[in-house]
Structure formats: structure tokens, C-alpha cells
Design an enzyme around this catalytic site. Sequence first.
Site, PDB file in Angstrom:
ATOM      1  N   HIS A   1       0.819  -1.215   0.000  1.00  0.00           N
ATOM      2  CA  HIS A   1       0.000   0.000   0.000  1.00  0.00           C
ATOM      3  C   HIS A   1       0.851   1.263   0.000  1.00  0.00           C
ATOM      4  O   HIS A   1       1.912   1.328   0.626  1.00  0.00           O
ATOM      5  CB  HIS A   1      -1.036  -0.005   1.124  1.00  0.00           C
ATOM      6  CG  HIS A   1      -0.503   0.076   2.515  1.00  0.00           C
ATOM      7  ND1 HIS A   1      -0.306   1.286   3.141  1.00  0.00           N
ATOM      8  CD2 HIS A   1      -0.173  -0.870   3.413  1.00  0.00           C
ATOM      9  CE1 HIS A   1       0.135   1.057   4.375  1.00  0.00           C
ATOM     10  NE2 HIS A   1       0.229  -0.249   4.563  1.00  0.00           N
TER      11      HIS A   1
ATOM     12  N   GLU B   1      -5.173   1.422   2.512  1.00  0.00           N
ATOM     13  CA  GLU B   1      -5.032   0.222   3.342  1.00  0.00           C
ATOM     14  C   GLU B   1      -5.252   0.571   4.795  1.00  0.00           C
ATOM     15  O   GLU B   1      -5.890  -0.159   5.545  1.00  0.00           O
ATOM     16  CB  GLU B   1      -3.641  -0.389   3.143  1.00  0.00           C
ATOM     17  CG  GLU B   1      -3.471  -1.772   3.783  1.00  0.00           C
ATOM     18  CD  GLU B   1      -3.005  -1.751   5.237  1.00  0.00           C
ATOM     19  OE1 GLU B   1      -3.010  -2.800   5.876  1.00  0.00           O
ATOM     20  OE2 GLU B   1      -2.654  -0.666   5.763  1.00  0.00           O
TER      21      GLU B   1
END
Lengths: 329, 346
Positions: free
Chosen positions: B62, B204
Site C-alpha cells: 500500500h 489500506e
Amino acid sequence: MNFNSELMKKLSDCFSPSGREKNIREIITEEIKDYVDEIKVDPLGNLIARKKGNGKKILFSAHMDQIGLIITHVDEKGFLRFSNVGGIHAKEIIGLSMVFDNGFQGVVCCEELKYNEKLTMSKLFIDVASTDPEFVKKNFHIGDMCVFKSEYYETPDCTVCRAADDRIGCYIQIEAIKSHPVTENDVYYVFSVQEEVGTRGAKTAGYSVNPDLAVALDVTATGDSLDGIKMDVKLGGGAAIKLMDKSMITHLDVKNLLTNLAEENNIKYQYEVLEFGGTDAGPIHMTREGIPSGVISIPTRNLHSAAEIINKNDVLECIKLLKVTAASK
Amino acid sequence: MIKEFLFDVCSNQIVSGFEHANGSILTKYFEHYTDSFERDKLGSYIFKSEGTNDKKIMLAAHIDEIGLMVTKVLDVGFLSFTSVGGINPASLVSQEVTVYGKENVFGVIGIKPPHVTTEDERNKPLKLKDLYIDTGYAKEKLEKMVRVGDVATIKRKPLQLQGTVVSAKAFDDRACVAVMLETAKELKKLSHKSSIYYTATAQEETGYRGSTTASYMVNPDIGIILDVGFGMTPDMPAETAHLGKGPVVAYGGRLNQKLTKKFVEVCKTYNFPMQYEAIPSRTGTDTEALQVNREGIPCILLSIPLRYMHTSVETIDIADVENTGRAVARFINELDNSDLEEILCF
């Protein structure tokens, strides 16, 4: 446009907790069926109405369900044990009257607590006010749901009711449907189920409609009361454009779209960052490859209580913002 | 190159939800090793390297970082804020911050003097709502530059500690975006048959949101999830992974056993260092989203050990990044030359 108190009272007084949305679905269907091109109920119970067009596909969503209690045990004395359907806290409901779909009522009571004992839902029970075991047995069953019994009330600028969350969102969509703007856009108005127990209806509705843009209409908290909530939103401050809550960070394109539309059309608005809770836009924006989503929020005091307070002018601003969004390029 | 990329990308603000606006720095590095690039609609960056067969392998790390979001401009010109992602309020005290408003506004986060802090207050954990950003501006001026919903990050430059150990904000999870870059570079030399999707996922930190939509879009046969894990410090439990000892291979219900075993074999064959961890249920990574996307995606999870997670002094060893990148490249190369159906069947 004036605030249609009669319609809002009808919506708010309707008994329809999560999973039991039949009554409210019928009322809304009756209100909008002559104004839309298509109307259907999906397998989960969402009511999906459509104003057809060849342009951008836009989904609006307001949830039909309300919070309530579900009966888990009935004893012969007429005392009912229960669990919550949606966010209800034990300390906030002692002494309140609850009403069932069949019209019967009960009062939330609390067992005697020992010194310093923690109050939990399992200490509470509903007294249905009867000494007749037959009456209790016949009319109250495990799985029955009840909701707050409270009267709809208005002042010149505000409305107090039990299910502003989210019948006011439904109200806004109904009013927008009735005065739907001229547009090429393909607009879907979703009246979703089971938002209060985990935004379940919106998840499937978002998947089936698969729009280019989604906007939820739901209530938000305010920071203008004495309840200790710290935020910038206030009653009477206009439509709230949500920027973040626990279920979503508003897509920047959608933030800019809603902000520009509000400014160009002189719609009173305020920005909202909510540190708890979520809306239908949560599951919708994560649908498939992602759907840019936002929320137009209605500032509301005393959320999830028997007496939620909203400002009529805010509601009218929300309707305006919804309509220009429906017609946006 | 990895250090240059890391220092470059960590000097930028990419708070969850703002990937679209600020992630373009990635293309500068990834375009040399990949063939095409697209985004999902939440802001994930998907760099594709074409293969020769019909298999798809998705790497996910992420790109978003934790941050702060302004909730109110206060009467006297202070800013109230909440967190985007998980932050320990104690880690914010005495920090410099940058607020990304109409223009960048600098500020500090202070705390009440000890002289007027009561015993009771000292024993209670700090809360976000007790902290404020002090910009020094009067309210009227501040309101013109900063609005509710603007984000802020701690202002700190990446630091070189001794040897290959470095410290910065946002190594969670850009250390692993760097792993992907190393893998892409290696695979350019090694060649691959599967199509590889290097995915810098969005959001995320707020609930695996970008990986949910990106993995729906890519619909891969295999997911390789790269995230940071806890690194050893004196106050951590004995089983904690150590910096410099290679990627941490995760075992647990979310992960595919045979794929994981294959990765371990590859590491052993090619002498890559590695460590192990057991994660019985939730991994707290993009694996949560990938494993159950569409019809289900077999996944492995590799972690780079990192100290002081979710602070502005996240510390890693660049050797771990390079070793993991190379091991993943070798793993993909080996997978491409094995019977994948056999590996994936139960």
C-alpha cells in the site's frame, strides 16, 4: 419549496426496523410510483427507483430501516428480554416506551443493580403491562421487534422525531423524485434496507446498479449541542458535505463536485468530518473496481435516540444539492 | 536506487484517500520496468508487466500513509484534528506538522506544561481530542488557508542511520512498494511468463479499501501481499522479527500453504535470508481483502521488519527490502516454470 411536515411525519411514524422494511417500502412506493420510469424491489428488499437517461449513471441512496430492539425471551409474567437491532445503548433507553408492529407497547425497565455494577443490555427487560399470561403468550414472541414510541413534534424551524435517521434521507429523495430536474443522466434512487446493522442493502444495490457516481443521503452528528461531540457541523448550517467517516474517505473528485455545485447554486453547505459511524456510501464505494462516492448529510442532534432533532432549512438545502447533483455533467 | 526511491517517496504526502492527487511520483520509477499503468477508481496504482501465458500474479503493497485530518478551526486559531488510520496520540506530542490546505501551513503539536499537569492527568493516556495543531496564525487568516477535511502529516525528513538502516515516516508501507520496484527490476533480467501486476494500493490504513477494488479489477490467479511487520526493540516479545534478517514469511489461515512452502523452498535454494511468523486469523494487511475477492485468491504474505510502526521514525534495513525484492522475483520465475495448477490444488 416548503417543508412537507405531513410527509415527514408519515415516514417517521412508520414502523420498520432493520429487516422489517415492508411497511416503509409500501409507503415510499405509493409516494413515488407515478413519478419514476422504473421501480423494483431487489432480493434483499431494497427499493430501487429509476429516472431513465442516456448520460452518467448516478445512484442516490437513503436507508429505510430504523434502529430498534428484538425480543430474545418471553417469560410468563410478561417480561421480555431483548437485544438491540442497530446502535442502541442500555443507559439511554431506561424508562422509554417501545411499540411493536401490532400496536402493543412495553416499557424498558432495569433490574436492581448492585453497588458499582455495570449496566448492560442483559440487565434490562420490557414490561408489557399485563398480568394475564394468555395475553402475553398470544401477542409477544421471540424475534418480534419494537421501536421507540415517541411523538412527532415541530417548532417553526426544527423537527423532532424518532427516525430522522434515515427517514429524512428518504424524505429528501422522495421530494427530489417529485421535482426531478431535466437531465440526460440515468438516475437511480435506492431506498436501502439494513443499514443500521451493517450497510447490507447498499452493498448489493451498489453491485447491481454499478453507477459512475454514488451519493448517500444520511444523517450526521453536530458539534453545536452540550453533549461533548467535537465537530464543526451545526444545525442550521446547511447541507453537510461529508469528507470522512469510519466507512469512507470521500473521493476528492466527488468532494470537489459537490462543493462546486453548492457554491455555483448558492446552496448553503458545511464540511463534515465524523469520527464515528458510516453510511451506505461505505460499501458502495468499494463495489467492484470502486465507485467514486460521497454523502450529503443532514445535521442531526441526539442521533439514535427517541427524539432526533433536525433543521427544516438544512433539509431544503440538501434537496437542492441532491437535485443539482442529479443533473450534473 | 532503492534508497533514492524510498527517500523520494517518503518525502511526499500520500495520506489515505489522497492517492489520486499525489501518487504520480510512482510512475517515474516504475515505468522503466513495466509496460503499462492504470488506476482503480479509489486511487490504487497498477503497473503491469506483460507476460506470455494467461496467468496473472498481483503484488500488493500500500502506498497510503497514516495522517491527521482537520475537524475544526478553533476560535483562537488552533486546529482540532482526528486521525486517518491508527495513531497513538503520545507519538504526536512535540512534533512539527505540515497541514496541506490551500497552501502548506506549518505547525506544531504541543502539550500542557508539566507544572500545571495534575497527577491524575499524568496517569491517564493522552487522547487525540486533547491535542491541537498550533500554526501561530490568527483565526481569520488561518480560515483562508485551512478548511475542515484538509490533511496533515508529521514533518520529518528521511534519516540515514548506521549502515543500511534508515528511518522515516511512511516506510509503512512504502518499504514494500520499494520491494515491488526491486522485484520489477530483477524480473526484467530474469524474465517471466505470467503477467505481473505491481499494485500500489490505496487506503489500506483505513480498511484495505484500495486492495478490495484493485484486486477485483485485476482478478489475479495469485496474490503476493507485501507489508511491514514489527521489528525487534528491547520492549518487544521474544518472537519478534529482527531487522536485517530478511523477509518474514507468514503462516496462517489467510495464506495458501503450498504457495508459502514454495516461497520458502526458493529462498533456501537461492540462499535468501528469511524469518517466520504465525498469524492465526487476521493479518491486518491487504490479504484481508484479496483472499476473499471474487471467487477467492490464493495469497502469500511477506513482511519487512520495521521498528516503531505508525510513528514518524519508522526504521528499516534497506538490505531487507533488496533481499525480499530479489527473492520475490526468483519466486515468480520459479512459479512460472512449475505446474501452477498442481501447486494451487488442495
